[in-house]
Motif scaffolding. Sequence first.
Motif, PDB file in Angstrom:
ATOM      1  N   ASN A 147       0.820  -1.218   0.000  1.00 38.42           N
ATOM      2  CA  ASN A 147       0.000   0.000   0.000  1.00 38.42           C
ATOM      3  C   ASN A 147       0.852   1.265   0.000  1.00 38.42           C
ATOM      4  O   ASN A 147       0.352   2.359  -0.279  1.00 38.42           O
ATOM      5  N   THR A 156      -0.635   8.303   2.122  1.00 45.08           N
ATOM      6  CA  THR A 156      -0.291   7.667   3.392  1.00 45.08           C
ATOM      7  C   THR A 156      -0.740   8.515   4.570  1.00 45.08           C
ATOM      8  O   THR A 156      -1.102   7.986   5.622  1.00 45.08           O
ATOM      9  N   GLU A 159      -4.324   7.597   5.103  1.00 47.05           N
ATOM     10  CA  GLU A 159      -4.510   6.265   5.681  1.00 47.05           C
ATOM     11  C   GLU A 159      -4.040   6.199   7.123  1.00 47.05           C
ATOM     12  O   GLU A 159      -4.770   5.744   8.008  1.00 47.05           O
TER      13      GLU A 159
END
Length: 485
Positions: A147, A156, A159
Amino acid sequence: MQRDTLSRRGVMALFSWTGTAALLGCGDSSGEPKGDGRSVLVLGAGLSGLSAAYELQKQGYEVTLLEGRERIGGRVWTMREGFADGQLAEIGAVRIPDVHDHTLGYVDELGLELDEFPGGDPLYYLDDNRFMHKEGEDWPLPGLKPNELQATLGDTWAEYIAGAFEEFGNPRDGSFPKPGIVEKYDDQIWIDFLRQRGASEAYLPLYTADNGAEVYTIGTLAWMVAEVADQAWDKTYHIRGGNDLLPKGIAEKVGMDNILLAHKVMRIEHDEQGVTVVAEHDGAEVSFSADHLVCTLPFTTLRDVTIVPEFADDKMKTIDGLFMMNAGRGYIQTKTRFWEKEGIGGLKIAKTDTDAERIWDLSHVQAGSSTKGMIVSYTQEKHADAYCGKSMDEREAFALTAIEKFFPEIKAEKLAFFQYCWAEDPWVQGAWTDFLPGQWWMAAVAKRAEGRVHFAGEHTSIWAGWMQGAIESGKRAAQEIVATV
């Protein structure tokens, strides 16, 4: 000095950052003035002290500011000497995010102009690997998770960080931190929070190169509160002509006759009737009395001030224990903006794991049409300690040698160099406040009034280290005094 320990019940009562949402509108000068000539002493003529004084004057208070330095502005400090073509360097505050409403409100009120930092693609230098990254390509960093391999830093962030916002709550509506958050995260440094969220060890150097080495020191709650508050941050500004025009403009409103420079605070006496401050000026002690006091001195400085009687035990513990992050600046004026030939751009033009850490570019917010460059090696924590551990004569060579690893042209391009280490500043002894793991209880205590003594400064705001935090806290302290009438 030995302090009594707080009971668990007393500690828990301090954890919630209540009232922040209401403070966003404080300092309003509408309605009838309430000061009625009452007097207030303000310690420190940085941005927080000036903001408190300005708002109190709007309400009819008589205000006197005592400043130890021989200049105003504190950590908002613009250097104009020694650079060609009228260029400047920001030794302290550099950026204004577009979500910092208190700062932008004063910019508008004072009629100042803004320049936006342009976007662009940075250079990376990690583990001796020099590269640029394009969206959709793999990062050349072995060990990244699937990911992370092609994700942008924004991906990122969404997330690993924004994905947890709901769990923590929002300081802008008074819900930060939600129940159970302090117990869960207070003992954790920020970089460990990222690990807990699933970040790989290979990703952490990349994240650090973007955000600075501070992430290995600061507590999770202290970092997250600012992430949530500024989650809508899009554009970034600089005040045209220098960020010090902001404190200078407020000082003009306050009146320079009300600001006493070169007055070092030595003693604070306070009781139910008022306050008295003893300061040293020109080798002699002078005394000032008032109805209220706003103390904006960094706690690193306040530790050396005699306080009679001492504040509550938890306040004294906070004064003694609050941590100030070191930061080093090495400004380099260059003959050309040579990095642009490679398509490198943005504010942070180089993100590295070297002793130079990050290279910021202030070239595009300079006045005039000069094609010279103005960049800064901006170091924190261990990198700042390494830089500041060198003698002043050695720092230029140390910085240039580190930068040469990824910008081999730097020594030939250098026109001028200016260095500063904030840990060496006698009036601050650091650059900004970091609440360390286990210190979140100090956040509420730091800003709490002690009788007629009120507290402001970036160390008393969720926006620690920002001009926004200084201004917000100054307005809050002024509102506290107004509310006593």
